[in-house]
Structures are given as C-alpha cells and as structure tokens.
Design an enzyme around this catalytic site. Structure first.
Site, PDB file in Angstrom:
ATOM      1  N   ASP A  41       0.815  -1.208   0.000  1.00  0.00           N
ATOM      2  CA  ASP A  41       0.000   0.000   0.000  1.00  0.00           C
ATOM      3  C   ASP A  41       0.851   1.261   0.000  1.00  0.00           C
ATOM      4  O   ASP A  41       0.620   2.174  -0.764  1.00  0.00           O
ATOM      5  CB  ASP A  41      -0.985   0.000   1.191  1.00  0.00           C
ATOM      6  CG  ASP A  41      -0.306  -0.298   2.527  1.00  0.00           C
ATOM      7  OD1 ASP A  41       0.924  -0.514   2.563  1.00  0.00           O
ATOM      8  OD2 ASP A  41      -1.011  -0.315   3.555  1.00  0.00           O
ATOM      9  N   ASP A  64       7.175   3.718   3.239  1.00  0.00           N
ATOM     10  CA  ASP A  64       7.468   4.702   4.283  1.00  0.00           C
ATOM     11  C   ASP A  64       8.958   4.611   4.632  1.00  0.00           C
ATOM     12  O   ASP A  64       9.771   5.325   4.064  1.00  0.00           O
ATOM     13  CB  ASP A  64       6.546   4.412   5.475  1.00  0.00           C
ATOM     14  CG  ASP A  64       6.718   5.397   6.608  1.00  0.00           C
ATOM     15  OD1 ASP A  64       7.360   6.432   6.423  1.00  0.00           O
ATOM     16  OD2 ASP A  64       6.194   5.133   7.714  1.00  0.00           O
ATOM     17  N   PHE A 120       0.306  10.782   8.066  1.00  0.00           N
ATOM     18  CA  PHE A 120      -0.346   9.500   8.266  1.00  0.00           C
ATOM     19  C   PHE A 120      -1.680   9.496   7.522  1.00  0.00           C
ATOM     20  O   PHE A 120      -2.528  10.355   7.734  1.00  0.00           O
ATOM     21  CB  PHE A 120      -0.570   9.231   9.755  1.00  0.00           C
ATOM     22  CG  PHE A 120      -1.033   7.841  10.027  1.00  0.00           C
ATOM     23  CD1 PHE A 120      -0.148   6.776   9.982  1.00  0.00           C
ATOM     24  CD2 PHE A 120      -2.368   7.582  10.299  1.00  0.00           C
ATOM     25  CE1 PHE A 120      -0.577   5.474  10.202  1.00  0.00           C
ATOM     26  CE2 PHE A 120      -2.813   6.288  10.525  1.00  0.00           C
ATOM     27  CZ  PHE A 120      -1.912   5.234  10.474  1.00  0.00           C
ATOM     28  N   VAL A 121      -1.849   8.537   6.622  1.00  0.00           N
ATOM     29  CA  VAL A 121      -3.064   8.486   5.801  1.00  0.00           C
ATOM     30  C   VAL A 121      -3.813   7.173   6.025  1.00  0.00           C
ATOM     31  O   VAL A 121      -3.216   6.162   6.406  1.00  0.00           O
ATOM     32  CB  VAL A 121      -2.738   8.637   4.295  1.00  0.00           C
ATOM     33  CG1 VAL A 121      -2.143  10.003   4.000  1.00  0.00           C
ATOM     34  CG2 VAL A 121      -1.803   7.542   3.807  1.00  0.00           C
TER      35      VAL A 121
HETATM   36  P1  5GP Z   1       7.670   0.796   5.850  1.00  0.00           P
HETATM   37  O1  5GP Z   1       8.021  -0.621   6.196  1.00  0.00           O
HETATM   38  O2  5GP Z   1       8.032   1.219   4.449  1.00  0.00           O
HETATM   39  O3  5GP Z   1       8.138   1.760   6.902  1.00  0.00           O
HETATM   40  O4  5GP Z   1       6.126   0.941   6.012  1.00  0.00           O
HETATM   41  C1  5GP Z   1       5.268   0.336   5.196  1.00  0.00           C
HETATM   42  C2  5GP Z   1       4.045  -0.125   5.941  1.00  0.00           C
HETATM   43  O5  5GP Z   1       3.732   0.709   7.065  1.00  0.00           O
HETATM   44  C3  5GP Z   1       2.883  -0.033   5.015  1.00  0.00           C
HETATM   45  O6  5GP Z   1       2.700  -1.271   4.362  1.00  0.00           O
HETATM   46  C4  5GP Z   1       1.744   0.299   5.938  1.00  0.00           C
HETATM   47  O7  5GP Z   1       1.191  -0.889   6.430  1.00  0.00           O
HETATM   48  C5  5GP Z   1       2.369   1.044   7.083  1.00  0.00           C
HETATM   49  N1  5GP Z   1       2.254   2.518   6.897  1.00  0.00           N
HETATM   50  C6  5GP Z   1       3.256   3.375   6.604  1.00  0.00           C
HETATM   51  N2  5GP Z   1       2.802   4.638   6.508  1.00  0.00           N
HETATM   52  C7  5GP Z   1       1.468   4.574   6.732  1.00  0.00           C
HETATM   53  C8  5GP Z   1       0.417   5.574   6.754  1.00  0.00           C
HETATM   54  O8  5GP Z   1       0.589   6.780   6.531  1.00  0.00           O
HETATM   55  N3  5GP Z   1      -0.831   5.095   7.010  1.00  0.00           N
HETATM   56  C9  5GP Z   1      -1.098   3.793   7.261  1.00  0.00           C
HETATM   57  N4  5GP Z   1      -2.358   3.470   7.510  1.00  0.00           N
HETATM   58  N5  5GP Z   1      -0.146   2.836   7.246  1.00  0.00           N
HETATM   59  C10 5GP Z   1       1.130   3.234   6.989  1.00  0.00           C
HETATM   60 MG    MG Z   2       1.558  -2.757   5.200  1.00  0.00          MG
END
Ligand code: 5GP
Ligand code: MG
Length: 183
Positions: A104, A107, A156-157
């Site tokens: 999705d 981050d 945060f979305v």
């Molecule tokens: P990463 O491992 O790249 O830090 O984060 C990815 C995961 O963190 C995404 O698959 C999602 O599940 C969660 N995530 C990161 N940012 C957001 C956000 O702004 N909103 C939501 N609902 N989930 C997020």
């Molecule tokens: Mg995820």
C-alpha cells in the site's frame, strides 16, 4: 464524509484513474518480457494492500497467481513504524517466476526490504515492486521501487485499504484524520 476525516488527498475517482495507468504500465512491461506470454506471481503485502490489489489485478490480463504475505509494522494504534514483522503466509514455489510485490505505502522501506529478501531466497527469475503511495521522506525517496501510484506528504493516511488500529480501511478515498481521531 466521515466525521474523523481531516483532508481528502485522493478521491476514489483519482485513485481509479491512477490504478488503471499503473496496471497498463505493469501490463506493458510484462508483455515486453522474453518469455511471453508471461506468468506472474503477485505477492500482496496484507492487510493494507488488499483494496489496491483487488483493483490492480483487473487491469492485468496475464496468467497470474496470488500468494499473499502478511506483514505488520504499525501495530494497533501506532502512527509510526515499529519495525516490520512477518506475520504469516509466504508462497513457496517462486523459483524461476516473475514476482510482483504489491504494497500500500512505502514509508521507511523496511517492509519491502524484508519481503524482497525472503522472496529472493527462492531464486525467482525477477522481482518487481509496486506501491500505491510513497511518502515524501528520504528513506522512501531513495528506496528502489518499480511502480509508484502517488507521492504524498509525510503524513499518516488512511482509507482505500489503509488503516488506523484496523479502522478506516473501507473509506473509498485516501484521507488524513483529524488529530482527535488518532487516539
Ligand atoms: P515501511 O516498512 O516502508 O516503513 O512501512 C510500510 C508499511 O507501514 C505499510 O505497508 C503500511 O502498512 C504502514 N504505513 C506506513 N505509513 C502509513 C500511513 O501513513 N498510514 C497507514 N495506515 N499505514 C502506513
Ligand atoms: Mg503494510
């Protein structure tokens, strides 16, 4: 509109249009591969990508299978990453396959790093990555991904599959929440 919504970043119509474009780009790249017609193994990273994947696959006319993985990095009421953890799933016959990992949102990149490394152990022919959203922060911008739906501010979305404490996944638009809702 839901009372907890602060701003709509992308409406359902804008999302649908962009997902169609992404699907077309992915389909064109698959068509260009040598072993045409190509079979694809799609690996959605659950739970956040479920709505996106459901829409995306209907733009891919290829022979395609789905093998879900479940990864959690924002457990419960967190709005910042607590480090990615594999929580289940994992297709086990990826050797020689074209794999497309779908998440999705990008981050910190921890989730995709973890999923990609685990998949690479099975020696697939190729692994590509697709995210619907990419946050405007250094770790995300410098992380190599093949397909990105939208670049968004570092906020945060929720909505369109993305949650806060498992709520709001059913909102059709991608939105930010009022601070009072984040507790
Ligand atoms: P990463 O491992 O790249 O830090 O984060 C990815 C995961 O963190 C995404 O698959 C999602 O599940 C969660 N995530 C990161 N940012 C957001 C956000 O702004 N909103 C939501 N609902 N989930 C997020
Ligand atoms: Mg995820």
């Amino acid at each position: 509109m839901h009372d907890d919504v602060d701003r709509v970043l992308f409406s359902r119509d804008a999302i649908a249009a962009r997902v169609a474009e992404l699907g077309q780009a992915i389909a064109d790249d698959l068509d260009a591969l040598a072993d045409h017609p190509t079979e694809v193994m799609l690996v959605p990273v659950l739970t956040g990508s479920m709505v996106f994947v459901a829409d995306l696959i209907r733009h891919l006319p290829h022979k395609l299978r789905i093998g879900v993985m479940s990864v959690s990095s924002y457990p419960g009421r967190s709005i910042e990453s607590k480090g990615a953890l594999i929580r289940g799933g994992l297709p086990d016959d990826l050797a020689g396959k074209h794999v497309l990992i779908v998440d999705d949102i990008l981050d910190t990149g921890q989730t995709l790093t973890l999923v990609r490394d685990i998949i690479a152990e099975q020696r697939p022919a190729e692994v590509r990555t697709c995210v619907l959203l990419r946050k405007d922060r250094e770790q995300a911008r410098s992380f190599p991904v093949d397909y990105v739906g939208f670049d968004i501010p570092d906020e945060f979305v929720v909505g369109y599959g993305l949650d806060y404490n498992d709520y709001y996944r059913n909102l059709p638009d991608i939105v930010t929440l009022r601070t009072e809702a984040l507790r």
